[in-house]
Every structure is written in structure tokens, then in C-alpha cells.
Write an enzyme that holds these catalytic residues in place. Structure first.
Site, PDB file in Angstrom:
ATOM      1  CB  SER A 238      24.701  37.064  44.712  1.00 53.55           C
ATOM      2  OG  SER A 238      23.874  36.000  45.129  1.00 53.55           O
ATOM      3  CE  LYS A 239      28.718  36.900  44.545  1.00 51.07           C
ATOM      4  NZ  LYS A 239      27.992  37.415  45.686  1.00 51.07           N
ATOM      5  NE  ARG A 240      22.158  34.088  47.359  1.00 55.32           N
ATOM      6  CZ  ARG A 240      20.907  34.502  47.210  1.00 55.32           C
ATOM      7  NH1 ARG A 240      19.967  33.654  46.871  1.00 55.32           N
ATOM      8  NH2 ARG A 240      20.598  35.753  47.414  1.00 55.32           N
ATOM      9  CG  HIS A 241      20.690  34.711  41.933  1.00 54.09           C
ATOM     10  ND1 HIS A 241      19.610  34.087  42.491  1.00 54.09           N
ATOM     11  CD2 HIS A 241      20.877  35.831  42.652  1.00 54.09           C
ATOM     12  CE1 HIS A 241      19.164  34.823  43.498  1.00 54.09           C
ATOM     13  NE2 HIS A 241      19.920  35.874  43.620  1.00 54.09           N
ATOM     14  N   GLY A 242      23.709  31.588  39.773  1.00 50.88           N
ATOM     15  CA  GLY A 242      24.269  31.053  38.542  1.00 50.88           C
ATOM     16  C   GLY A 242      25.105  32.091  37.839  1.00 50.88           C
TER      17      GLY A 242
END
Length: 464
Positions: A238-242
Site C-alpha cells: 500500500s501507499k505506506r510502503h513507498g
RNA sequence: GUCCCCAUCGUCUAGUGGCCUAGGACGGCGGCCUCUCACGCCGCUAACAGGGGUUCAAACCCCCUUGGGGACGCCA
């Protein structure tokens, strides 16, 4: 043998992400290597969240990766009548029915089922009521009461579902639009899709869809469910993985062929082979090589893959891409010829084009604007080394040819005269011409810089 | 909660009953090369989740446990 038809059906509610790109790639490869057809279908039935911008972005990303489709893009938003006529057909043949239950009532039913330790389900209240169309009424599929849906997943093997795990699911909303399950089946059947290769997360939809295929009398395609791609924490990406969107990687300086090669190895293997070109994939790809378990996206390996393709990359092309990268991030407007001379020096040392652009900036400055690292200057441009640099500069001026071998010969001659070791002069020279202590080989660097720039830098350095 | 899927080094994986004292790759560590940084080369590190079976023989087959993921929408 009927020709193979595969498809990639993104919904334009976001950019093309890593996982989507990989399934698209698998579908593309499977179709192309078998002389089949690869279709792009935009699943935009959720009008509220779908945008044209995302559709364009997805197509751009596919184009960047080289995943050209043979047919489409089709838009589900334009095919509503088609889905509706099939829903009607199901109602007419008694395989679906109108339901007047309100969402609140259905919620309650689900709650009740859950409380009883069962799967939350609609309880079939309107199933035998023979209701006709009316405001607020949805159409539900009449799921068989007993039996199992069995299919042979091309990746995971046989999978069986008890129909009791399913309820009479909605296939047409109260507003008259059809639900995803209905749309995919109608589209895949009518478009002649023979192989459905899709993400794991759709595995649970498959039994429902098979039921619809059967109710409509359509032949079943082969289903294969590819495992998910996880972030480094083993959670769904997800987005929080970059960076999760494919085009972000383009901007970060990754080559499309590197993305392709890395992505295909994520969940697929061919013996001990690690690197693949599209041509090799077209030859070697096979569904049997696909793994069953989820895999973690690993930046380190992507970097290694990218650096490999940079090393073997075509120089003029890399120069173009580097040019793009430079213009995007700085005010420099380097000449194409100059860049083509620069690129080979960095091919062995850059992991990404972005990195290459950063490493190469010292080539782009003029002598006046070139930044000199203070620590490097004080450490290497000592009164003593300055004397040598001044002499070397003079001799450079007199050199008949300004190429790396002449430069090397000239410096060697000087070393012999003075009895110095090259080590004693290497870093001082480097600092003088690059402003830093790290760069490609000195003689190559000077050759590419050319006599003018090199001498300007020597002079500048001696004033610091 | 219910159902489905999955399970080999930190990561991607090879392995489909004997070739496995488990192979490759990335990473990490050490070394060589060397004008710096890289590249390259050499070496090392590190795994069959646990427990039961089946079999002469199991990483490979079966069962259970555990762990992970996914799905249960008038989203796709």
C-alpha cells in the site's frame, strides 16, 4: 485448438500498481507466446471513483512496460445495456429474482447469521416471492441451495466451494446498473476470454462467477489466481510502503525492461535464471512456473536488476533517458553528444538513471558554478599538490591529442620525472576536475570533459 | 466469526520420494583487483514452521497444529 484470449481489467480508480502490472504481464505473455489475443478492459462501472485521468495513466504505464494490447480498451460503462439484457434473461429463466428488502433489512440478516457463527448472508426472503421490477428493488442471483462449485485453478489446483457459503448475491442495483460479478462474466464470455489470470483476491469471486456462467449457458474459461505481492512488512502493498505505482519507478530512474524482469521473477521462476528480456520471456514463460505463495517486493533486488540493464543498455537511448531525467530535475541543457560520452562512464556505477544524473552533475556545471567540497579541497589541494597540478595543466595545454591514453602517458612521464606515485596525485586531480573525491576513472573523465573544461577546472581549483 | 488459499536461507526462489550433508540469485560479511567510487572476481553467512502418519526411503504424499494472506457489499 481455439486461440488463447486473455485480458487485463483494471478499474481506473488509481494508478497502475505493481501487482496489477505483474498480472497484466502474465496475461500478456501467455497470450502472445501462444499466438493469442490480449485485451484491455477498463472496469469503470463505479462511476463515482473512476476517472479518465486514471484510465490514461494506466494505459501510459502499460505502454511504458511494453504491454501492448490487441483489443480494447473496452469500457464497462458503455456496456450497461449488455449486462442488463443478461440480467433480464436470468430473471426470465427463473435464475434470478427481484428483491425488495432494504439495505437495512439485509444488514440485519447478516448480523443474525454472524451471531449464529455463520457467514454473513442474505436469507433469501424474496427468493420465492415472484416480485416484479419496482423502485428500490435489486435483482439477486438464485444461488443453488445444495451442491459444490468445483474448479481446477491453473495455479493452485482443485478448489471446491460449498454453495451454502454463498448467498443470493445482488447482480443489479436498485438504480438499474449491474454489479461487477455480472459485468465480468458477460464481458469475458462475450469477448471470448479463454484464460482468466488474476489476483488472488478474486479467488472467492470465482464460484459466484462460475454459477453465472452456467446459468447463462456460457462455456467456462480456465481460472488461475496469482498470489499477492506484499510489502517488506509482509502486509499487502500500500501507499505506506513507498512507491507502489509503476510510473513512480519510471520517475525514480528505473528502466522498463528492469521492471519487467524483476516483476516476472516475483512469483515466477525458470530454473536458476534471474534476468529476462521480453524476448526471452515470450519464449520461456509458462504458467507452471508460477508459485502459489505471496511474495515480498524487494527493492534491493530491483536495484540490482536495474543496474544490470543499465550496464547492458544502449548508449544513445540511455543518453536520451538521462537527458529527460536531468531536464526534469535541473536547469542543465546538455548536448546529446556530450551525454553519450558521459553515459558509458556511469553505466557500471549507477543503480538508477536518477542516480546517474546525480553522479554526472559535475560534468554539467561550468568551472565557475562547479561546487567544490570543502573537506576535499583542504585535504587534497595542499600547497605541494597545487604545484604539481599547475605543471600538469601546462603540459595538458601542450598535448597534441586530448584523449585518455595521451593523458595517461603524459601523467606517467611526469611521475617518472618526479618519482611520485600516481596515488599521490590521483585524488588532487580528481578534486580539481570534479570538486569531489568520487568519480569515474580520471583519464576517461578528462577526455570526456575535453581540454577546455579540464583546464578551466584546473585553473579554478588553483584559486581556491 | 465463517469460508478459501498459502507455508524452503532476511528476501526472490530451485526442488514434484532416493541425485539434498537442500542448489541459484539479491542482501549481508570477508578478501582480491584498484587513481577514488563503483564494476568485476573469489569465499563465507543463512532455510525445509511444529507434530503425527504413509514408505525400505519424505523438503517433496496424507492428517493435525501453528503462522500468514484473502474473501464474506446495491466496490471492483
Amino acid at each position: 485448438m481455439t486461440p488463447i484470449v486473455t485480458r487485463f481489467p483494471p478499474s481506473p480508480t488509481g494508478y497502475l500498481h505493481i501487482g496489477g502490472a505483474r498480472t497484466a504481464l502474465f496475461n500478456y505473455l501467455y497470450a502472445r507466446q501462444n499466438g493469442g489475443k490480449f485485451i484491455l478492459r477498463i472496469e469503470d462501472t463505479d462511476q463515482a471513483r473512476s476517472t479518465q485521468e486514471m484510465t490514461d495513466a494506466i494505459i501510459d504505464a502499460m505502454h511504458w512496460l511494453g504491454l501492448d494490447f490487441d483489443e480494447g480498451p473496452y469500457f464497462q460503462s458503455e456496456r450497461g445495456d449488455l449486462y442488463n439484457s443478461h440480467v433480464d434473461k436470468l430473471v426470465e429463466t427463473g435464475k434470478a429474482y427481484y428483491c425488495s428488502c432494504t439495505p437495512e433489512e439485509v444488514d440485519e440478516m447478516r448480523e443474525t447469521a454472524r451471531a449464529a457463527g455463520l457467514k454473513p448472508k442474505y436469507n433469501g426472503k424474496c427468493r420465492e416471492l415472484g416480485l416484479g421490477p419496482g423502485p428500490g428493488r435489486v435483482v439477486r442471483f438464485k444461488t443453488p441451495l445444495t451442491g459444490k462449485v468445483v474448479f481446477d485453478d491453473t495455479i493452485k489446483g482443485p478448489i471446491a466451494w460449498d454453495v451454502q457459503e454463498m448467498d443470493d448475491f445482488v447482480i443489479r442495483r436498485a438504480d438499474g446498473s449491474s454489479i461487477y460479478q455480472m459485468a465480468v462474466v458477460v464481458d469475458d464470455a462475450l469477448m471470448g476470454v479463454t484464460h482468466v489470470l488474476r489476483g488472488d483476491d478474486h479467488q472467492n469471486n470465482t464460484p459466484k462467477q462460475i454459477l453465472i456462467y452456467e446459468a447463462l449457458g456460457f462455456p467456462l474459461p480456465k481460472f488461475g489466481h496469482v498470489p499477492m505481492i506484499l510489502g517488506p512488512d509482509k502486509k499487502k502493498m500500500s501507499k505506506r510502503h513507498g512507491a507502489t505505482s509503476v510510473m513512480m519507478y519510471k520517475d525514480l530512474g528505473y528502466l522498463p525492461e528492469a521492471m519487467l524482469s524483476y516483476l516476472v521473477r516475483l512469483g515466477w521462476s525458470h530454473g536458476d535464471d534471474e534476468l529476462f528480456t521480453m524476448a526471452e520471456l515470450l519464449e520461456k514463460f509458462s504458467i507452471e512456473g508460477l508459485g502459489k505463495s505471496a511474495s515480498v517486493f524487494d527493492m534491493d533486488k530491483l536495484n540490482w536488476t536495474n543496474s544490470h540493464f543499465i550496464k547492458i543498455g544502449d548508449v544513445p537511448r540511455l543518453a536520451n533517458l538521462l537527458d529527460e531525467m536531468i531536464r526534469q530535475n535541473t536547469d542543465f541543457e546538455p548536448a546529446q553528444e556530450y551525454l553519450q560520452a558521459i553515459v558509458p562512464l556511469f553505466q557500471p556505477r549507477a543503480k538508477t538513471l536518477k542516480e546517474m544524473a546525480e553522479q554526472a552533475t559535475f560534468f554539467l556545471h561550468d568551472a565557475q558554478s562547479l561546487p567544490y567540497a570543502e573537506a576535499a579541497v583542504t585535504k587534497f589541494l595542499t600547497p605541494e599538490t597545487r604545484e604539481h597540478l599547475a605543471i600538469l595543466a601546462e603540459r595538458m595545454e601542450a598535448l597534441s591529442a586530448f584523449d585518455h591514453s595521451s593523458l595517461e602517458a603524459m601523467v606517467n612521464a611526469y611521475l617518472e620525472e618526479t618519482g611520485l606515485k600516481f596515488k599521490a596525485l590521483a585524488q588532487p586531480i580528481r578534486v580539481a576536475i570534479t570538486g569531489t573525491t568520487m568519480s569515474p576513472g580520471l583519464f576517461e573523465t578528462m577526455e570526456v570533459l575535453g581540454r577546455e573544461r579540464t583546464l578551466e577546472r584546473f585553473r579554478k581549483a588553483l584559486t581556491l
